[in-house]
Design a protein around this motif. Structure first.
Motif, PDB file in Angstrom:
ATOM      1  N   PRO A   1      58.622  43.785  16.318  1.00  0.00           N
ATOM      2  CA  PRO A   1      57.855  43.440  17.526  1.00  0.00           C
ATOM      3  C   PRO A   1      57.127  42.108  17.370  1.00  0.00           C
ATOM      4  O   PRO A   1      56.942  41.621  16.259  1.00  0.00           O
ATOM      5  N   VAL A   2      56.727  41.548  18.492  1.00  0.00           N
ATOM      6  CA  VAL A   2      56.006  40.271  18.485  1.00  0.00           C
ATOM      7  C   VAL A   2      54.645  40.457  19.131  1.00  0.00           C
ATOM      8  O   VAL A   2      54.433  41.399  19.903  1.00  0.00           O
TER       9      VAL A   2
ATOM     10  N   GLY B   1      55.247  32.739  30.559  1.00  0.00           N
ATOM     11  CA  GLY B   1      56.565  32.247  30.160  1.00  0.00           C
ATOM     12  C   GLY B   1      57.105  33.015  28.971  1.00  0.00           C
ATOM     13  O   GLY B   1      58.299  33.346  28.916  1.00  0.00           O
ATOM     14  N   PHE B   2      56.228  33.326  28.039  1.00  0.00           N
ATOM     15  CA  PHE B   2      56.615  34.078  26.844  1.00  0.00           C
ATOM     16  C   PHE B   2      57.113  35.471  27.213  1.00  0.00           C
ATOM     17  O   PHE B   2      58.183  35.921  26.763  1.00  0.00           O
ATOM     18  N   ARG B   3      56.368  36.149  28.067  1.00  0.00           N
ATOM     19  CA  ARG B   3      56.751  37.504  28.489  1.00  0.00           C
ATOM     20  C   ARG B   3      58.085  37.501  29.245  1.00  0.00           C
ATOM     21  O   ARG B   3      58.914  38.404  29.079  1.00  0.00           O
TER      22      ARG B   3
ATOM     23  N   PRO C   1      54.257  45.695  24.138  1.00  0.00           N
ATOM     24  CA  PRO C   1      53.231  46.694  24.467  1.00  0.00           C
ATOM     25  C   PRO C   1      51.857  46.045  24.602  1.00  0.00           C
ATOM     26  O   PRO C   1      51.577  45.025  23.952  1.00  0.00           O
ATOM     27  N   PRO C   2      50.989  46.593  25.443  1.00  0.00           N
ATOM     28  CA  PRO C   2      49.664  45.993  25.686  1.00  0.00           C
ATOM     29  C   PRO C   2      48.853  45.732  24.425  1.00  0.00           C
ATOM     30  O   PRO C   2      48.112  44.745  24.353  1.00  0.00           O
ATOM     31  N   GLU C   3      48.982  46.616  23.434  1.00  0.00           N
ATOM     32  CA  GLU C   3      48.173  46.458  22.228  1.00  0.00           C
ATOM     33  C   GLU C   3      48.592  45.247  21.381  1.00  0.00           C
ATOM     34  O   GLU C   3      47.861  44.840  20.465  1.00  0.00           O
TER      35      GLU C   3
ATOM     36  N   LYS D   1      43.392  42.529  13.274  1.00  0.00           N
ATOM     37  CA  LYS D   1      43.634  43.768  14.005  1.00  0.00           C
ATOM     38  C   LYS D   1      45.122  44.032  14.157  1.00  0.00           C
ATOM     39  O   LYS D   1      45.611  45.150  13.915  1.00  0.00           O
ATOM     40  N   LEU D   2      45.870  43.002  14.523  1.00  0.00           N
ATOM     41  CA  LEU D   2      47.314  43.144  14.728  1.00  0.00           C
ATOM     42  C   LEU D   2      48.024  43.485  13.418  1.00  0.00           C
ATOM     43  O   LEU D   2      48.892  44.368  13.376  1.00  0.00           O
ATOM     44  N   LEU D   3      47.649  42.790  12.358  1.00  0.00           N
ATOM     45  CA  LEU D   3      48.331  42.986  11.075  1.00  0.00           C
ATOM     46  C   LEU D   3      47.945  44.290  10.395  1.00  0.00           C
ATOM     47  O   LEU D   3      48.604  44.719   9.446  1.00  0.00           O
ATOM     48  N   SER D   4      46.892  44.946  10.893  1.00  0.00           N
ATOM     49  CA  SER D   4      46.463  46.234  10.332  1.00  0.00           C
ATOM     50  C   SER D   4      47.038  47.422  11.099  1.00  0.00           C
ATOM     51  O   SER D   4      46.778  48.576  10.741  1.00  0.00           O
ATOM     52  N   MET D   5      47.806  47.145  12.142  1.00  0.00           N
ATOM     53  CA  MET D   5      48.393  48.216  12.946  1.00  0.00           C
ATOM     54  C   MET D   5      49.454  48.964  12.137  1.00  0.00           C
ATOM     55  O   MET D   5      50.026  48.427  11.186  1.00  0.00           O
TER      56      MET D   5
END
Length: 332
Positions: free
Chosen positions: A184-185, A203-205, A216-218, A236-240
């Motif tokens: 995922p990105v 544009g990315f989406r 996903p929203p998170e 936060k992202l890298l700890s998911m």
């Protein structure tokens, strides 16, 4: 003392205006008057300057660059100076001068622009998007004054403008990751209300959805674009539980914080995670680990803006509203 156009006029027994008209080869001036003025020019060894030549043409060969130059502007708005350099370079090659005008302290900036138009101190005006407002827009349009706005204004459809396509830049970032089948990105952006951030995210989406890669929203975090918030968002992202394989930061400041988080977690770029941001300036040369950059050559945009203002001067009825300069990928 250097010989002036006034000296030539007195020697020839004509007005300064007549000398200027002869210099500009006006057809309404008789041949005898032309001969008299030209003989005086030769006898006095007079070399006309650009102002004298422009006098009768009704132009100045000067362009105003209107912007804000408040304290720390170079750090908060570094792209403006690259754009300005591009504008200056192209104008100079076309025989124009550029006058830099700061309205950061003006209580009534509209009056400053009104003065430019009334005094005819410039043939046109390049306006940085940070200082355009509806009062100034209405003034230059009502006077049919040649202009180019740097940045797409969100009001008055009759303004002429040039801008970079931030939506396209976001698409480039998504294409880069999609071609490498990264998933995922994640995306760390500015405030939801910030136009540039919104367009880059949109544009990315769009491209991720094209490749059936929903975000996903998170995995999308909005911030106030401080490096501290970039750091917190990346942590936060890298700890998911399922950490993203790519972090895309909407600007350099966020990337500074994200790089710190990536480094602290011992991740290697791009082996463990892809790391992308937009624009080379102001921090990408010192960010470690180095991100892949979706860059837009804003100097080139300045060159094109200068071309457009010259075209607008030659053809005041010309409507110019254009996105310029394609993004380029600069890999780490």
């Amino acid at each position: 003392m250097p010989i002036t156009i006034k000296d030539v006029a007195e020697h020839a027994g004509v007005s300064v205006s007549t000398v200027s008209k002869v210099l500009n080869d006006w057809k309404t001036i008789s041949q005898s008057t032309k001969d008299k003025v030209n003989n005086s020019i030769k006898e006095l060894n007079y070399t006309p300057n650009s102002r004298a030549v422009s006098f009768a043409r009704g132009n100045t060969r000067n362009i105003i660059y209107l912007t804000s130059l408040s304290k720390d502007e170079a750090y908060t708005n570094p792209h403006m100076f690259d754009i300005m350099c591009g504008v200056f370079t192209r104008l100079a090659s076309g025989g124009y001068t550029m006058t830099l005008m700061d309205i950061s302290d003006d209580i009534h900036p509209k009056e400053t622009v009104a003065g430019i138009i009334a005094r005819k101190s410039a043939d046109g005006i390049v306006i940085h998007g940070s200082v355009i407002n509806e009062d100034i827009a209405n003034l230059i349009i009502s006077n049919s004054f040649p202009h180019i706005v740097i940045g797409h204004p969100d009001f008055n459809e009759r303004l002429c403008w040039v801008d970079t396509n931030h939506l396209l830049a976001g698409q480039y970032a998504a294409e880069y990751l999609s071609q490498r089948d990264v998933s995922p990105v994640s995306f760390i952006g500015g405030k939801r209300t910030e136009f540039i951030s919104h367009e880059r995210e949109r544009g990315f989406r769009t491209i991720m959805l094209k490749y059936h890669k929903k975000i996903p929203p998170e995995y999308v975090i909005h911030t106030s674009s401080t490096w501290e918030e970039g750091y917190a968002a990346a942590k936060k992202l890298l700890s998911m539980k399922e950490a993203p394989k790519a972090i895309v930061c909407e600007n350099n400041t966020l990337a500074v914080g994200a790089a710190k988080a990536i480094s602290e977690m011992g991740l290697k770029v791009p082996d463990d995670i892809f790391f992308l941001t937009f624009d080379i300036y102001p921090y990408t040369t010192i960010i470690d680990p180095k991100p892949t950059i979706i860059n837009i050559n804003v100097y080139d945009m300045g060159l094109q803006a200068a071309d457009m203002i010259i075209r607008k001067i030659d053809n005041p009825s010309l409507m110019i509203q254009s996105y310029t300069t394609l993004p380029e990928i600069v890999e780490s």
